[in-house]
Every structure is written in structure tokens, then in C-alpha cells.
Design a protein around this motif. Structure first.
Motif, PDB file in Angstrom:
ATOM      1  N   SER A   8       0.814  -1.178  -0.237  1.00  0.00           N
ATOM      2  CA  SER A   8       0.067   0.134   0.038  1.00  0.00           C
ATOM      3  C   SER A   8       0.841   1.133  -0.044  1.00  0.00           C
ATOM      4  O   SER A   8       0.416   2.454   0.305  1.00  0.00           O
ATOM      5  CB  SER A   8      -1.031  -0.073   1.333  1.00  0.00           C
ATOM      6  OG  SER A   8      -0.092  -0.106   2.355  1.00  0.00           O
ATOM      7  N   THR A   9       1.967   1.330  -0.241  1.00  0.00           N
ATOM      8  CA  THR A   9       2.898   2.256  -0.509  1.00  0.00           C
ATOM      9  C   THR A   9       2.411   3.242  -1.368  1.00  0.00           C
ATOM     10  O   THR A   9       2.321   4.548  -0.761  1.00  0.00           O
ATOM     11  CB  THR A   9       4.265   2.029  -0.764  1.00  0.00           C
ATOM     12  OG1 THR A   9       4.860   0.617   0.209  1.00  0.00           O
ATOM     13  CG2 THR A   9       5.305   3.101  -0.488  1.00  0.00           C
ATOM     14  N   HIS A  10       2.293   3.137  -2.539  1.00  0.00           N
ATOM     15  CA  HIS A  10       2.087   4.070  -3.372  1.00  0.00           C
ATOM     16  C   HIS A  10       0.635   4.744  -2.976  1.00  0.00           C
ATOM     17  O   HIS A  10       0.297   5.868  -3.349  1.00  0.00           O
ATOM     18  CB  HIS A  10       2.040   3.486  -4.903  1.00  0.00           C
ATOM     19  CG  HIS A  10       3.268   3.019  -5.320  1.00  0.00           C
ATOM     20  ND1 HIS A  10       4.240   3.927  -5.557  1.00  0.00           N
ATOM     21  CD2 HIS A  10       3.916   1.944  -5.611  1.00  0.00           C
ATOM     22  CE1 HIS A  10       5.454   3.335  -5.847  1.00  0.00           C
ATOM     23  NE2 HIS A  10       5.031   2.063  -5.786  1.00  0.00           N
ATOM     24  N   TYR A  11      -0.379   3.795  -2.447  1.00  0.00           N
ATOM     25  CA  TYR A  11      -1.763   4.319  -2.426  1.00  0.00           C
ATOM     26  C   TYR A  11      -1.606   5.498  -1.119  1.00  0.00           C
ATOM     27  O   TYR A  11      -2.525   6.504  -1.346  1.00  0.00           O
ATOM     28  CB  TYR A  11      -2.683   3.053  -1.942  1.00  0.00           C
ATOM     29  CG  TYR A  11      -4.089   3.481  -1.496  1.00  0.00           C
ATOM     30  CD1 TYR A  11      -4.864   3.826  -2.330  1.00  0.00           C
ATOM     31  CD2 TYR A  11      -4.426   3.576  -0.057  1.00  0.00           C
ATOM     32  CE1 TYR A  11      -6.310   4.346  -2.111  1.00  0.00           C
ATOM     33  CE2 TYR A  11      -5.410   3.956   0.238  1.00  0.00           C
ATOM     34  CZ  TYR A  11      -6.486   4.364  -0.780  1.00  0.00           C
ATOM     35  OH  TYR A  11      -7.916   4.852  -0.499  1.00  0.00           O
ATOM     36  N   GLU A  59      -4.534  -2.297  -6.441  1.00  0.00           N
ATOM     37  CA  GLU A  59      -4.552  -2.860  -5.317  1.00  0.00           C
ATOM     38  C   GLU A  59      -5.601  -2.919  -4.573  1.00  0.00           C
ATOM     39  O   GLU A  59      -6.232  -3.683  -3.926  1.00  0.00           O
ATOM     40  CB  GLU A  59      -3.383  -2.261  -4.328  1.00  0.00           C
ATOM     41  CG  GLU A  59      -1.923  -2.747  -4.887  1.00  0.00           C
ATOM     42  CD  GLU A  59      -0.924  -1.782  -4.283  1.00  0.00           C
ATOM     43  OE1 GLU A  59      -1.156  -0.915  -3.223  1.00  0.00           O
ATOM     44  OE2 GLU A  59       0.374  -2.155  -4.364  1.00  0.00           O
ATOM     45  N   ARG A  60      -6.424  -1.805  -4.512  1.00  0.00           N
ATOM     46  CA  ARG A  60      -7.713  -1.668  -4.005  1.00  0.00           C
ATOM     47  C   ARG A  60      -8.746  -2.299  -4.370  1.00  0.00           C
ATOM     48  O   ARG A  60      -9.498  -2.986  -3.641  1.00  0.00           O
ATOM     49  CB  ARG A  60      -8.122   0.165  -3.937  1.00  0.00           C
ATOM     50  CG  ARG A  60      -9.305   0.178  -2.849  1.00  0.00           C
ATOM     51  CD  ARG A  60      -9.696   1.579  -3.307  1.00  0.00           C
ATOM     52  NE  ARG A  60      -9.965   2.077  -4.637  1.00  0.00           N
ATOM     53  CZ  ARG A  60     -10.703   3.260  -4.714  1.00  0.00           C
ATOM     54  NH1 ARG A  60     -10.901   4.166  -4.010  1.00  0.00           N
ATOM     55  NH2 ARG A  60     -11.118   3.542  -6.093  1.00  0.00           N
ATOM     56  N   GLN A  61      -8.536  -2.362  -5.848  1.00  0.00           N
ATOM     57  CA  GLN A  61      -9.603  -3.387  -6.546  1.00  0.00           C
ATOM     58  C   GLN A  61      -9.600  -4.746  -6.120  1.00  0.00           C
ATOM     59  O   GLN A  61     -10.373  -5.586  -6.057  1.00  0.00           O
ATOM     60  CB  GLN A  61      -9.646  -2.960  -7.866  1.00  0.00           C
ATOM     61  CG  GLN A  61     -10.199  -1.702  -8.505  1.00  0.00           C
ATOM     62  CD  GLN A  61      -9.918  -1.496  -9.957  1.00  0.00           C
ATOM     63  OE1 GLN A  61      -9.419  -2.409 -10.573  1.00  0.00           O
ATOM     64  NE2 GLN A  61     -10.384  -0.396 -10.256  1.00  0.00           N
ATOM     65  N   GLY A  62      -8.167  -5.378  -5.857  1.00  0.00           N
ATOM     66  CA  GLY A  62      -7.937  -6.712  -5.739  1.00  0.00           C
ATOM     67  C   GLY A  62      -8.516  -7.025  -4.506  1.00  0.00           C
ATOM     68  O   GLY A  62      -8.788  -8.141  -4.022  1.00  0.00           O
ATOM     69  N   ALA A  63      -8.271  -6.209  -3.310  1.00  0.00           N
ATOM     70  CA  ALA A  63      -8.682  -6.258  -1.967  1.00  0.00           C
ATOM     71  C   ALA A  63     -10.167  -6.382  -1.925  1.00  0.00           C
ATOM     72  O   ALA A  63     -10.888  -7.345  -1.219  1.00  0.00           O
ATOM     73  CB  ALA A  63      -8.363  -5.137  -0.842  1.00  0.00           C
TER      74      ALA A  63
END
Length: 486
Positions: A8-11, A59-63
Motif C-alpha cells: 500500500s506504499t503508493h496508495y 491494489e484496492r480493487q484486488g482487496a
């Protein structure tokens, strides 16, 4: 649902830079976005070409896809309905009637006694306790009953004694009685008539200590009373005593009395003992006519000075004033300890605010002086007592000064003995052969031990004989006539 952690670094650093249309995109369907998920313990390896700006959204969509899958595969938990148990109705009755639970026991239920009994004594400490005296108690005993003792029971009310006109001793010590009742005559009789003779007329001793009595006025129905005990009750004022000229002992300790009523006390011309400890009294007063008073106890009150003792110069033998707030000035007033008491043998001023022994230097008849837990800080403050211990015929033999500042001195006992040579006891210890220590039988000869014991024994015997002689003299005196009482 257990979530697998993902990068989640870039987020975190670029979430504010996402375009509005990207944040409003719908969640991917099942199977999409799997390349952006990082499995625990492994580094993520995206399967599609993406720029750093797109990585946080992926990444958010994957979670979200993982959460959606978990919700579809698991059944929702079943809802259980719990019905509380029914409470008994008796639990809602918070104040049951005492008569429903209080046992009913009369004197005849607790002990068998003959109907012609004239001396009835039932003690409730070793068996069943009486709860009711019974209105017909008079019918169960002899009409000539002289002594009735019902001690340590659960009696709530005085009853059944009306008509016991020969009663000389009534003791209801340690019960739960609130009022003094039936000491007068039958209902409807003129109890104020000078010739009236009710239940209390012939009473010599009345003991109602350790009850919950709030008023003592009915004791005026007992004109021949000699001893009255009303300690440990809830009495707020001294009442009913003004005409009881035969009284010789009154105990009103541990009540709520605030002042010594001269109107009530002045008529007690034969009183020898007055016990008023543990009340709320601020001043000693009302004793000017009590010329025969030998013992006075006003300890554990609110005294700051000693006054009002001018009528007891010849008679006073024991004075107990411990647990008050008396200082040196309060102990040196002209109507108090500065008087020349001729027979004062015991003086207790423990737990006060005294810093010197000067107020007692002139009391030549003193035998015991109690000054424990005061503020005597130097042996120079004890020096005024030296004349009492060195003069011919010195009678000061016992001194109690423990828990004063001087008590911490290593030679405390030795120095006290040097100042007061007549001492044979310091605090709780008899002085030994060294002159200042406790008695050590192993280090003393048998003759010395016998000598010390004989001194103590002679003192006790002498005091007992003196009291016996005074008691005999009192018995020989004729009781005052009715005219004198008036």
C-alpha cells in the motif's frame, strides 16, 4: 474474514492524486485484479503492464474482490433468540413485614421457671433469645417479684411489668428497646400524685444500657432509685433526675448529651459517681451542690478546660478527663485543678494537649497520674512533680507518660525515678531493683520480690478498706423522708 496483506506504499502517498473518474470505477468482477494482490511472504508481480500511478487503484480493487468472494462463499450466521428465565414474585418484595420473619419467644419459651418466682434471671448469651416480654408477664411470676433480669436478648418493648410494685432491680441490658415504659402505674391513674406508687416506686437499680433509648424522662417515676445505668443509648439530654435525691451512681456514658444540665443535677445531693464519658460535652458545670461526688468521668468529650469543681474540694477522689482537648492553660483555671483537692488520688489526663506537669504540682494526695500521649517534650517539664515524690509521706507511686516525646529517651524510666523517688510503677511496669527498669524476677532476690508485691498489696487493701468504711456509713444513714424529698 482473513484479509491477505498487500502493498500500500503508493496508495498512501498518492491517493490524493487519483482522478475523480478513477475513484468512481466499479469494483472488478471475480477473477479480475488478481495480479495486483501480494500474497503474504511473497513479493507482488503484476501480470499486466501498469504505470506507478495506476498501481494504488489496482491494489484496492484486488482487496475488494477478495472480500466479495468471501462473502459469497460463507453462509450468514443464524440468529438465536434467548428467552430470560421467569423471576419468582417473592423477589420483588423488598420490604417484608418484620412480624413475618421475627421469631416469637417469650421468657417462658426460653426457660422454665416456677410461677411463684421472685428472682427471675434469664441471660441470652448462651441459648435462645427472648423477642417479646409479653403483656401477661406479671401473671407468670410472683406478684412479689423483686428482681427481673432479661439480659442480652432481642426485646423491642418494655411490657408486662406494670403492677410489679415490689420490684427493686430491673435489668434489660443489651436489647433493642426504644422507650422507657410502664415504670408508672396503671393506665388512667394519676402518676403525678405525690402519694402515687407505680412499678418504679421501689426500684433501687435500673439498668437499661446498650439499647436504643432516646429519652430518659420516665425515670422520675423511680423516686427511690440508687443506681441508674443508661450507657450506650441515643439520649440527647439529661432529664427526669431533679427529684431523685437517693441516687448514688449514674452512668450516662456513650450517648449524645451536649451539656450538663444544672437544673437536673443540682438535686442529686447524695450522688457519689457520675459517668458521662463519650458524649459531646464542652464544659463541666452543674455540680456545685454535689458535695458527696467521689468519681467523675467526662473523658472522650469536647472539653478544652477544667472548671466547675468548687463543690468537690473535700469529696473528689477520682477524675477521668482523657481524650479531650485540654492544654496547660485549660488545666490551670481557678475553679478546676488549681483547687486544693484533699482526697484526689487518681487523675487521668491521657491524650490531651499538655506540655508540662506544672498544673498538678500542688495535688499532694495524688497516687496515680495518667499523662500518656500528651506533648511533654523535656524532663524539665516533669520537674514540678519532684516535690510530690520527695516530701515526707509522699503518695505519688504510679505515673503513666508513655508515648510522650520524652518516652523516646533511652533513660526515660531512670530519669523519671530520679525526679519522683516515691514511684514504684512507671507505665505498666513495676520498678525493679535498678530503680528504673521493669521487674526482672530472675535478677531479684526473693526478699526484694516479696517487698515489691507487699507494697502493691497494701495499697490495694487500704483503698478497699476505705471504700468499705464509706459504704457502711452510707447504709447507716436514714433515707430522706418524703418531706425532705419535696
Amino acid at each position: 474474514v482473513h484479509l491477505i496483506p498487500f502493498r500500500s506504499t503508493h496508495y498512501c502517498s498518492k491517493s490524493k492524486m487519483l482522478k475523480e473518474d478513477e475513484t468512481n470505477k466499479p469494483f472488478p468482477e471475480e477473477g479480475e485484479g488478481e495480479g495486483e494482490v501480494e500474497v503474504e511472504g511473497e513479493e507482488s508481480s503484476p501480470t499486466t503492464n501498469s504505470t506507478p500511478e495506476d498501481e494504488p487503484n489496482q491494489e484496492r480493487q484486488g482487496a475488494a474482490a477478495l472480500i466479495s468472494t468471501a462473502l459469497k462463499t460463507e453462509d450468514p450466521p443464524a440468529i438465536q433468540t434467548v428467552t430470560p428465565p421467569t423471576l419468582p414474585l417473592e423477589w420483588t418484595n423488598l420490604a417484608p413485614d418484620p412480624s413475618d420473619i421475627r421469631p416469637v419467644r417469650y421468657p417462658s419459651d426460653v426457660m422454665e421457671f416456677p410461677r411463684d418466682e421472685t428472682y427471675l434471671e434469664i441471660i441470652g448469651t448462651a441459648g435462645q433469645k427472648i423477642t417479646y416480654m409479653g403483656k401477661d408477664l406479671m401473671k407468670q411470676v410472683s406478684p412479689d417479684i423483686t428482681h427481673l433480669v432479661l439480659r442480652s436478648h432481642l426485646i423491642l418493648k418494655m411490657e408486662g411489668i406494670r403492677g410489679m410494685k415490689n420490684l427493686e432491680l430491673l435489668e434489660l441490658y443489651d436489647n433493642q428497646i426504644e422507650y422507657l415504659e410502664e415504670l408508672g402505674g396503671e393506665e388512667g391513674e394519676d402518676n403525678d400524685d405525690d402519694n402515687f406508687k407505680g412499678t418504679g416506686f421501689n426500684l433501687k437499680t435500673l439498668d437499661m444500657s446498650y439499647n436504643v433509648i432516646r429519652g430518659m424522662k420516665p425515670v422520675h417515676f423511680c423516686p427511690n432509685l440508687v443506681e441508674l445505668y443508661l450507657a450506650n443509648n441515643k439520649i440527647k439530654a439529661i432529664e427526669g433526675l431533679s427529684s431523685l435525691v437517693n441516687l448514688r451512681k449514674v452512668d450516662l456514658g456513650a450517648n449524645r448529651i451536649r451539656f450538663m444540665d444544672e437544673e437536673q443535677l443540682s438535686g442529686l445531693v447524695n450522688l457519689e459517681e457520675l459517668w458521662l464519658g463519650k458524649n459531646k460535652i464542652e464544659k463541666i458545670e452543674g455540680l456545685s451542690t454535689l458535695k458527696k461526688l467521689r468519681r467523675l468521668d467526662v473523658q472522650s468529650n469536647r472539653l478544652t478546660s477544667i472548671t466547675g469543681l468548687t463543690g468537690q474540694i473535700e469529696s473528689l477522689e477520682e477524675l477521668y478527663l482523657a481524650h479531650n482537648g485540654i492544654d496547660d492553660d485549660g488545666a490551670m483555671l481557678e475553679t478546676g485543678l488549681q483547687l486544693q483537692f484533699k482526697n484526689l488520688t487518681t487523675l487521668d489526663l491521657s491524650k490531651n494537649r499538655l506540655t508540662s506537669c506544672k498544673p498538678f504540682a500542688h495535688l499532694e494526695s495524688l497516687n496515680e497520674l495518667w499523662l500518656s500521649e500528651n506533648k511533654i517534650a523535656a524532663f524539665e517539664d516533669v520537674q514540678p512533680l519532684s516535690r510530690l515524690g520527695m516530701r515526707d509521706g509522699a503518695e505519688l507511686t504510679e505515673v503513666y507518660m508513655e508515648h510522650n516525646p520524652i518516652y523516646k529517651d533511652f533513660e526515660y524510666r531512670k530519669k523519671l525515678k530520679e525526679i519522683i523517688p516515691s514511684l514504684i510503677q512507671i507505665d505498666a511496669n513495676i520498678i525493679g531493683a535498678t530503680g528504673y527498669g521493669s521487674v526482672d524476677v530472675n535478677s531479684m532476690s526473693s526478699e526484694r520480690v516479696m517487698e515489691q508485691m507487699k507494697l502493691v498489696q497494701d495499697k490495694i487493701v487500704a483503698r478497699a478498706q476505705a471504700e468499705a468504711e464509706k459504704g457502711a456509713a452510707v447504709v447507716e444513714e436514714d433515707p430522706p423522708k418524703n418531706d425532705e424529698m419535696k
